[in-house]
Design a protein around this motif. Structure first.
Motif, PDB file in Angstrom:
ATOM      1  N   VAL A   1       0.878  -1.176   0.000  1.00  0.00           N
ATOM      2  CA  VAL A   1       0.000   0.000   0.000  1.00  0.00           C
ATOM      3  C   VAL A   1       0.910   1.220   0.000  1.00  0.00           C
ATOM      4  O   VAL A   1       1.779   1.355   0.857  1.00  0.00           O
ATOM      5  CB  VAL A   1      -0.887   0.006   1.256  1.00  0.00           C
ATOM      6  CG1 VAL A   1      -1.755   1.265   1.273  1.00  0.00           C
ATOM      7  CG2 VAL A   1      -1.740  -1.250   1.294  1.00  0.00           C
TER       8      VAL A   1
ATOM      9  N   VAL B   1      15.290  10.202  -1.709  1.00  0.00           N
ATOM     10  CA  VAL B   1      16.377   9.637  -0.915  1.00  0.00           C
ATOM     11  C   VAL B   1      16.357   8.117  -1.028  1.00  0.00           C
ATOM     12  O   VAL B   1      15.332   7.514  -1.377  1.00  0.00           O
ATOM     13  CB  VAL B   1      16.248  10.060   0.572  1.00  0.00           C
ATOM     14  CG1 VAL B   1      16.436  11.556   0.704  1.00  0.00           C
ATOM     15  CG2 VAL B   1      14.905   9.628   1.139  1.00  0.00           C
TER      16      VAL B   1
ATOM     17  N   LYS C   1      11.326   4.552  -4.436  1.00  0.00           N
ATOM     18  CA  LYS C   1      11.342   4.886  -5.866  1.00  0.00           C
ATOM     19  C   LYS C   1      11.000   3.668  -6.716  1.00  0.00           C
ATOM     20  O   LYS C   1      10.274   3.751  -7.700  1.00  0.00           O
ATOM     21  CB  LYS C   1      12.714   5.439  -6.267  1.00  0.00           C
ATOM     22  CG  LYS C   1      13.074   6.738  -5.573  1.00  0.00           C
ATOM     23  CD  LYS C   1      14.378   7.334  -6.082  1.00  0.00           C
ATOM     24  CE  LYS C   1      15.607   6.535  -5.674  1.00  0.00           C
ATOM     25  NZ  LYS C   1      15.833   6.485  -4.216  1.00  0.00           N
TER      26      LYS C   1
HETATM   27  P1  ADP Z   1      14.420   3.364  -3.205  1.00  0.00           P
HETATM   28  O1  ADP Z   1      14.296   2.698  -4.528  1.00  0.00           O
HETATM   29  O2  ADP Z   1      13.905   4.766  -3.207  1.00  0.00           O
HETATM   30  O3  ADP Z   1      15.759   3.256  -2.549  1.00  0.00           O
HETATM   31  P2  ADP Z   1      12.790   1.223  -2.391  1.00  0.00           P
HETATM   32  O4  ADP Z   1      11.705   1.245  -3.393  1.00  0.00           O
HETATM   33  O5  ADP Z   1      13.912   0.270  -2.562  1.00  0.00           O
HETATM   34  O6  ADP Z   1      13.401   2.656  -2.229  1.00  0.00           O
HETATM   35  O7  ADP Z   1      12.124   1.019  -0.965  1.00  0.00           O
HETATM   36  C1  ADP Z   1      12.902   0.820   0.207  1.00  0.00           C
HETATM   37  C2  ADP Z   1      12.296  -0.274   1.053  1.00  0.00           C
HETATM   38  O8  ADP Z   1      11.041   0.157   1.567  1.00  0.00           O
HETATM   39  C3  ADP Z   1      12.015  -1.541   0.284  1.00  0.00           C
HETATM   40  O9  ADP Z   1      12.280  -2.663   1.088  1.00  0.00           O
HETATM   41  C4  ADP Z   1      10.550  -1.442  -0.043  1.00  0.00           C
HETATM   42  O10 ADP Z   1       9.961  -2.711  -0.228  1.00  0.00           O
HETATM   43  C5  ADP Z   1      10.006  -0.725   1.171  1.00  0.00           C
HETATM   44  N1  ADP Z   1       8.838   0.054   0.829  1.00  0.00           N
HETATM   45  C6  ADP Z   1       8.804   1.173   0.083  1.00  0.00           C
HETATM   46  N2  ADP Z   1       7.552   1.652  -0.011  1.00  0.00           N
HETATM   47  C7  ADP Z   1       6.781   0.801   0.691  1.00  0.00           C
HETATM   48  C8  ADP Z   1       5.366   0.782   1.017  1.00  0.00           C
HETATM   49  N3  ADP Z   1       4.516   1.693   0.546  1.00  0.00           N
HETATM   50  N4  ADP Z   1       4.928  -0.238   1.793  1.00  0.00           N
HETATM   51  C9  ADP Z   1       5.772  -1.177   2.249  1.00  0.00           C
HETATM   52  N5  ADP Z   1       7.095  -1.198   2.003  1.00  0.00           N
HETATM   53  C10 ADP Z   1       7.604  -0.219   1.232  1.00  0.00           C
END
Ligand code: ADP
Ligand code: ZN
Length: 764
Positions: A233, A260, A265
């Motif tokens: 979500v 960040v 992302k």
């Molecule tokens: P970025 O690409 O910006 O570094 P990520 O997409 O890898 O960030 O997200 C970082 C962590 O947070 C991952 O483990 C991801 O699954 C988790 N995460 C990000 N958004 C959500 C969300 N809405 N609900 C649950 N987990 C999330």
């Protein structure tokens, strides 16, 4: 980097490719009907482009019984052999020099039911036009798997036959019959494996009719990602960003997802991929280190139910063939790959994502020198679909494009789930030096001890493989150097070897100095990861330590094993190069120590500060990604340097602004353009002569400056002498056209090579 989105970089008015396609005017503004039947008056002629370093396509005659369309793969005679090529588009041609009808050779035949899609052909044209690489050399990147053009050979398998009446039964035969009576057909290798019977028994049994041969379906089916399968979500900010991205599907645009590390992302651009899938498009994600994408693949599977099709250098030939075919047939809907994936034959591409868009790995230096991020934008322009760039530390080029409204931006300012960004401590090594012959300063040692005691993980980062970068003789001062390169030999103590990181030369560590023959006089100078690991092991003998470099992370399974060990807490201290800095999400890793934060700042590289900032930021982003806050220690001799200041203040945008200003004043990219020429060869005088002649004939214009020739920093590489020239121009100059004009004026002996790099990223 483009003065207008996509195409401003090449000044469209002045790009002309001699007797071949003009990528800009012919294919983008002129709407040629794709995949038209090739028609021509009189004798049927086609242009066939071969994947060889030739400047243009060759003419061939089409025999009356053949009906060819552009993009088709054909066999043609080339000298005495047959070559595979692609029917290229019938371009306006200078009549002079065209081969007369009676000298034309016939096309031999069509080589595949697959075709090279129109959009891929236009990309090939464009990349060749921009980089000045021969058209055929670029085509070669799009035809990297010729074996994929033919359908895979049917696999022979065995099924249960008729119930045997007069069969002489043996235990081995019975096992085979029992296996096949109730199960699906199997290959003889599988039968042998499952029953422990030799394959000759299988074949003999087939002769009796008790089992029979069947042909297994040849194409593997590709699991289809489900855009509505699941996923987390999204937070409000994530949801808004995702909505903005989804709205872009269907037309060209470039959007930066600026957030960040840990902001989500990836989750956000997954939504754009889902939308592209719903609209019936294929999607491509470019990652810098695909080999390390195990975690990324799992997350994709979590969101879409299946793994995407992967494209990178570690694939087996069979997987590579299957992937290429599945992509060309449109069965593969989402592809994740390294930069070369850009040249895959997508018939239906509707989205390209460049994750970690700032990463230098997107720039290919060898062969066709191209930047995959920039060419991804070109690809999006050609296909009229969106490009998404994602980064926590966008490149200056991209930021400038955002600020001048060429690119859109969506922001994700906070880490998901409230995880805090780590505390950054800048350690002034002049105040807190490590002990002699040690590399960990007292504050870093204290932090390590605390982290270890708390049962948490630490990462010591040093972007230098091996034990020591330099080995020196204490007696005579001799340095161990590579005989083929302007480079020191790096000691790899764990393997007992010296290695040149440029040409790969490896030798045993000598006992005596090769110069003065003194024994026991060679000393290691400076640290590499192995040496830091040695120090950490001595400090924390009970800690479980792991060194992670490209030397021991050679393939995806090494990478997966590494991730598993860290995730399952089988490691306390990681010591690694930038290979650990990228993308990983380790919840229990709370301390990052950067051994030498100044390392990337030395040397005259235009992007040294920008890159150092990006790398340090990325490494720092490994710390404290979950509930536990993280800490980062940067060891530096220049605590006042803008990079260290930006790190400790968290002022990325201020840093980029100052960088941009400095570049603007100096007319450096992205406010001016660069092209690098490397002249190389074994004969130093011949190399010098060509380099001087190039300088003499350099374009004389007020908006163009030629710097050099000068010996390249790597003045010798693999035994070849190297000279550099740098063309520095105003932003609106069509550099590629200038080069195409200039280079042919200089006679180059076959022993001397001129490498052209438009928009160079490396200055070695
Ligand atoms: P970025 O690409 O910006 O570094 P990520 O997409 O890898 O960030 O997200 C970082 C962590 O947070 C991952 O483990 C991801 O699954 C988790 N995460 C990000 N958004 C959500 C969300 N809405 N609900 C649950 N987990 C999330
Ligand atoms: Zn070497």
């Amino acid at each position: 980097m483009f003065s207008k989105i996509g195409y401003g970089a090449v000044n469209t008015a002045s790009v002309r490719l001699p007797s071949m396609t003009n990528p800009v005017t012919d294919h983008l503004n002129v709407n040629d009907a794709p995949d038209d039947q090739v028609s021509s008056g009189g004798v049927g002629r086609v242009k066939v482009l071969l994947p060889l370093p030739l400047a243009g396509a060759y003419d061939y005659r089409v025999p009356p019984e053949l009906h060819l369309a552009t993009g088709q793969f054909v066999l043609v005679p080339l000298g005495r052999r047959e070559a595979l090529g692609v029917v290229w588009d019938n371009v306006l041609e200078e009549k002079a020099g065209a081969v007369s009808d009676d000298r034309l050779k016939n096309v031999i035949g069509v080589a595949s039911t697959l075709t090279l899609p129109e959009e891929t052909r236009r990309l090939v044209d464009w990349v060749s036009g921009y980089t000045t690489a021969p058209l055929g050399a670029v085509l070669r990147m799009a035809m990297s798997v010729p074996a994929a053009l033919e359908p895979p050979k049917p696999r022979i398998a065995y099924a249960f036959g008729k119930s045997p009446t007069d069969l002489r039964m043996t235990p081995a035969r019975r096992r085979i019959l029992d296996l096949l009576r109730d199960g699906p057909p199997r290959t003889q290798a599988d039968i042998a494996f499952e029953t422990g019977v030799s394959t000759s028994v299988v074949r003999k049994l087939a002769e009796t009719g008790a089992i029979r041969i069947v042909l297994l379906p040849v194409e593997r089916t590709v699991p289809q990602p489900d855009p509505d399968s699941g996923g987390p979500v999204l937070s409000t900010a994530q949801h808004d960003a995702a909505t903005a991205l989804c709205a872009k599907i269907g037309a060209f645009s470039v959007t930066l997802v600026d957030g960040v590390t840990g902001a989500g992302k990836t989750e956000v651009y997954f939504e754009a991929i889902a939308e592209a899938l719903r609209r019936g498009h294929q999607a491509l994600v470019l990652l810098p280190e695909i080999a390390l994408g195990a975690q990324w693949l799992r997350r994709f599977e979590g969101r879409f139910g299946v793994q995407p099709v992967a494209w990178h250098s570690e694939l087996t030939p069979a997987t590579r063939r299957a992937a290429w075919r599945a992509i060309a047939q449109g069965h593969a809907r989402v592809v994740v790959g390294a930069r070369s994936a850009l040249f895959l034959p997508f018939p239906d591409l509707g989205l390209v994502v460049v994750d970690e868009e700032h990463d230098g790995a997107f720039k290919q230096e060898d062969g066709v020198a191209y930047h995959a991020r920039d060419m991804a934008i070109v690809r999006a322009r050609i296909g009229d679909f969106p490009a998404i760039l994602a980064s926590a530390t966008p490149s200056l080029e991209t930021i400038v494009n955002v600020e001048t409204d060429r690119y859109a931006r969506v922001r994700l300012p906070t880490r998901h789930g409230g995880a805090e960004l780590p505390d950054i401590h800048v350690i002034d090594l002049r105040v807190d030096p490590p002990e002699r012959q040690c590399w960990l300063s007292p504050p870093l040692r204290t932090a390590l001890a605390k982290t270890f005691a708390a049962g948490q993980q630490s990462l010591l980062f040093l972007n230098r493989r091996g034990y020591a970068p330099l080995t020196l003789c204490r007696t005579c001062g001799h340095r161990l150097e590579c005989p083929n390169c302007t480079a020191w030999l790096v000691e790899h103590r764990f393997q007992g070897r010296l290695q040149c990181h440029h040409c790969g030369l490896a030798s045993r560590q000598p006992k005596a100095c090769p110069s003065c023959k003194a024994e026991g006089s060679l000393v290691a100078c400076g640290p590499g990861v192995e040496r830091v690991a040695e120090e950490a092991m001595a400090l924390f003998p009970e800690a479980r330590l792991m060194v992670v470099t490209s030397d021991n992370m050679r393939n995806p399974s090494d990478a997966a094993e590494f991730v598993r060990k860290v995730m399952e807490q089988e490691v306390d201290i990681l010591v690694g190069t930038q290979i650990v800095a990228k993308g990983h999400h380790f919840p229990n890793l709370t301390l990052v120590g950067v051994i030498d934060a100044d390392l990337g700042l030395a040397g005259g590289d235009l992007r040294a500060a920008e890159r150092t900032y990006q790398l340090l930021h990325q490494v720092a982003g490994r710390a404290g990604r979950a509930e536990r806050p993280g800490a980062v220690y940067l060891q530096t001799y220049q605590p006042g340097h803008p990079v260290m200041q930006a790190m400790s203040n968290g002022d990325r945008d201020g840093f980029l602004k100052a960088e941009a200003q400095a570049r603007r004043v100096g007319h450096w990219p992205p406010f001016g353009r660069l092209a690098a020429l490397i002249v190389s060869g074994r004969d130093e005088q011949a190399v010098d002569a060509v380099a001087r002649e190039l300088a003499r004939r350099a374009p004389h214009r007020s908006d163009v400056r030629t710097l050099g020739p000068a010996p390249a920093p790597l003045a010798m590489l693999r035994g070849r002498h190297r000279r550099r020239l740098l063309l520095k121009t105003d932003r609106n100059v069509a550099v590629s056209a200038l080069l195409r004009d200039w280079l042919p004026q200089v006679k180059t002996p076959s022993t001397v090579r001129i490498q052209v790099d438009v928009d160079p990223y490396s200055f070695l």
